[in-house]
Design a protein around this motif. Sequence first.
Motif, PDB file in Angstrom:
ATOM      1  N   LEU A   9       0.825  -1.199   0.000  1.00  0.00           N
ATOM      2  CA  LEU A   9       0.000   0.000   0.000  1.00  0.00           C
ATOM      3  C   LEU A   9       0.862   1.252   0.000  1.00  0.00           C
ATOM      4  O   LEU A   9       1.619   1.505   0.932  1.00  0.00           O
ATOM      5  CB  LEU A   9      -0.937   0.011   1.210  1.00  0.00           C
ATOM      6  CG  LEU A   9      -1.971  -1.123   1.241  1.00  0.00           C
ATOM      7  CD1 LEU A   9      -2.939  -0.916   2.407  1.00  0.00           C
ATOM      8  CD2 LEU A   9      -2.739  -1.223  -0.062  1.00  0.00           C
ATOM      9  N   VAL A  10       0.726   1.996  -1.060  1.00  0.00           N
ATOM     10  CA  VAL A  10       1.331   3.312  -1.190  1.00  0.00           C
ATOM     11  C   VAL A  10       0.289   4.212  -1.828  1.00  0.00           C
ATOM     12  O   VAL A  10      -0.603   3.743  -2.530  1.00  0.00           O
ATOM     13  CB  VAL A  10       2.621   3.302  -2.047  1.00  0.00           C
ATOM     14  CG1 VAL A  10       3.727   2.543  -1.353  1.00  0.00           C
ATOM     15  CG2 VAL A  10       2.362   2.704  -3.421  1.00  0.00           C
ATOM     16  N   ARG A  11       0.396   5.500  -1.560  1.00  0.00           N
ATOM     17  CA  ARG A  11      -0.572   6.445  -2.125  1.00  0.00           C
ATOM     18  C   ARG A  11       0.156   7.631  -2.733  1.00  0.00           C
ATOM     19  O   ARG A  11       1.084   8.181  -2.140  1.00  0.00           O
ATOM     20  CB  ARG A  11      -1.523   6.947  -1.042  1.00  0.00           C
ATOM     21  CG  ARG A  11      -2.503   5.910  -0.539  1.00  0.00           C
ATOM     22  CD  ARG A  11      -3.589   5.612  -1.527  1.00  0.00           C
ATOM     23  NE  ARG A  11      -4.421   6.793  -1.781  1.00  0.00           N
ATOM     24  CZ  ARG A  11      -5.379   6.833  -2.690  1.00  0.00           C
ATOM     25  NH1 ARG A  11      -5.609   5.789  -3.467  1.00  0.00           N
ATOM     26  NH2 ARG A  11      -6.091   7.943  -2.839  1.00  0.00           N
ATOM     27  N   LYS A  12      -0.296   7.974  -3.904  1.00  0.00           N
ATOM     28  CA  LYS A  12       0.223   9.163  -4.575  1.00  0.00           C
ATOM     29  C   LYS A  12      -0.174  10.411  -3.798  1.00  0.00           C
ATOM     30  O   LYS A  12      -1.264  10.495  -3.250  1.00  0.00           O
ATOM     31  CB  LYS A  12      -0.375   9.225  -5.987  1.00  0.00           C
ATOM     32  CG  LYS A  12      -0.026  10.465  -6.769  1.00  0.00           C
ATOM     33  CD  LYS A  12      -0.653  10.423  -8.154  1.00  0.00           C
ATOM     34  CE  LYS A  12      -2.150  10.696  -8.106  1.00  0.00           C
ATOM     35  NZ  LYS A  12      -2.741  10.751  -9.454  1.00  0.00           N
ATOM     36  N   GLY A  62       4.678  13.297  -5.229  1.00  0.00           N
ATOM     37  CA  GLY A  62       5.308  12.429  -4.251  1.00  0.00           C
ATOM     38  C   GLY A  62       4.407  11.247  -3.956  1.00  0.00           C
ATOM     39  O   GLY A  62       3.384  11.044  -4.625  1.00  0.00           O
ATOM     40  N   ALA A  63       4.785  10.464  -2.970  1.00  0.00           N
ATOM     41  CA  ALA A  63       3.996   9.311  -2.548  1.00  0.00           C
ATOM     42  C   ALA A  63       4.387   8.954  -1.123  1.00  0.00           C
ATOM     43  O   ALA A  63       5.470   9.302  -0.656  1.00  0.00           O
ATOM     44  CB  ALA A  63       4.232   8.121  -3.476  1.00  0.00           C
ATOM     45  N   VAL A 119       9.418  12.437  -2.047  1.00  0.00           N
ATOM     46  CA  VAL A 119       9.088  13.729  -2.649  1.00  0.00           C
ATOM     47  C   VAL A 119       9.749  13.806  -4.018  1.00  0.00           C
ATOM     48  O   VAL A 119      10.978  13.668  -4.130  1.00  0.00           O
ATOM     49  CB  VAL A 119       9.571  14.896  -1.760  1.00  0.00           C
ATOM     50  CG1 VAL A 119       9.217  16.236  -2.409  1.00  0.00           C
ATOM     51  CG2 VAL A 119       8.941  14.796  -0.371  1.00  0.00           C
ATOM     52  N   ALA A 120       8.953  13.985  -5.056  1.00  0.00           N
ATOM     53  CA  ALA A 120       9.482  14.064  -6.414  1.00  0.00           C
ATOM     54  C   ALA A 120      10.306  15.330  -6.595  1.00  0.00           C
ATOM     55  O   ALA A 120      10.031  16.358  -5.956  1.00  0.00           O
ATOM     56  CB  ALA A 120       8.340  14.035  -7.419  1.00  0.00           C
ATOM     57  N   ALA A 125       6.367   7.919  -9.079  1.00  0.00           N
ATOM     58  CA  ALA A 125       6.424   8.212  -7.645  1.00  0.00           C
ATOM     59  C   ALA A 125       5.914   7.054  -6.792  1.00  0.00           C
ATOM     60  O   ALA A 125       6.530   6.700  -5.779  1.00  0.00           O
ATOM     61  CB  ALA A 125       5.624   9.483  -7.341  1.00  0.00           C
ATOM     62  N   THR A 126       4.791   6.461  -7.179  1.00  0.00           N
ATOM     63  CA  THR A 126       4.247   5.383  -6.350  1.00  0.00           C
ATOM     64  C   THR A 126       5.135   4.142  -6.402  1.00  0.00           C
ATOM     65  O   THR A 126       5.304   3.451  -5.398  1.00  0.00           O
ATOM     66  CB  THR A 126       2.805   5.028  -6.757  1.00  0.00           C
ATOM     67  OG1 THR A 126       2.752   4.802  -8.172  1.00  0.00           O
ATOM     68  CG2 THR A 126       1.845   6.138  -6.389  1.00  0.00           C
TER      69      THR A 126
END
Length: 206
Positions: free
Chosen positions: A52-55, A67-68, A77-78, A134-135
Motif C-alpha cells: 500500500l502506497v498512495r500518490k 510524491g507518494a 518527494v518528487a 512516484a508510487t
Amino acid sequence: MFRDRQDAAERLAGALAPYAGRHPLILAIPRGAVPMARILAERLGGEFDVVLVRKIGSPFNPEVAVGAVDEAGQVYVAPHAAAHGADAAYLDEEARVQRRLMAARRARYTPARAPIEPAGRTVIVVDDGLATGATMIAALRAVKARHPKELLGAVPVAAAESLAAVRAMGFTCVCLHTPEDFGSVGAYYRAFPQVDDDEVVALLSG
C-alpha cells in the motif's frame, strides 16, 4: 499496445520467466495491478499480496504526482514537487490524509491476516504502468526496508523519464514498452476499466 490488464500480465510473465521457481512474492500497487499480480503469481509459482502506497497529488492538479507515501509514513518527494506548489506543510498534511486512507484499505483488504512478509524473499512489485514513477519508488523503498533477498519492479509500460527515475534510485525495473510520447497509462490499453475495492478483496481472499 495491450488488450487489457490480463494481456499485459501474461506478457510480463514471459519477461519475468527467469524468476519462476524462486517462489517469488508478487506485490501489487492497488488497485489496478491487483488482477495482474494474481496472474503473475500463478505463472511464476509464487504468492501475491498488496503493497500500500498512495500518490500525493499536486495542490493545483491532483492527477499530477508530486510524491507518494507508504503505510509506515515514509514519504518520497518528487524532484518537481516545489515547482508544482507542494511545500513541506502541504506534503505533511497530504501524507497524513493518505495514511488514514491506507489504514482503512488495509483493514478492508486483509482483515484476517497480516501482510505477507517479504524478508529474505524474491519480491516483484507490479503496477499497470508508470506515469511519474512516484508510487513505484515509494513502494520499492517500503519493501526494501523489510529486507527482501531480491527486489525489482515490473510494469508493462512507462514514461521513459519515469523509468529512468526508478532506476536512478538503484532499483531494477522490468518494463515492456517505453513510448517516446507517453501521454497516460490507460492510452496503452484497449480496455482499461477501473478496479474497485470489492474486486481487490475478492482477489486477495480467493
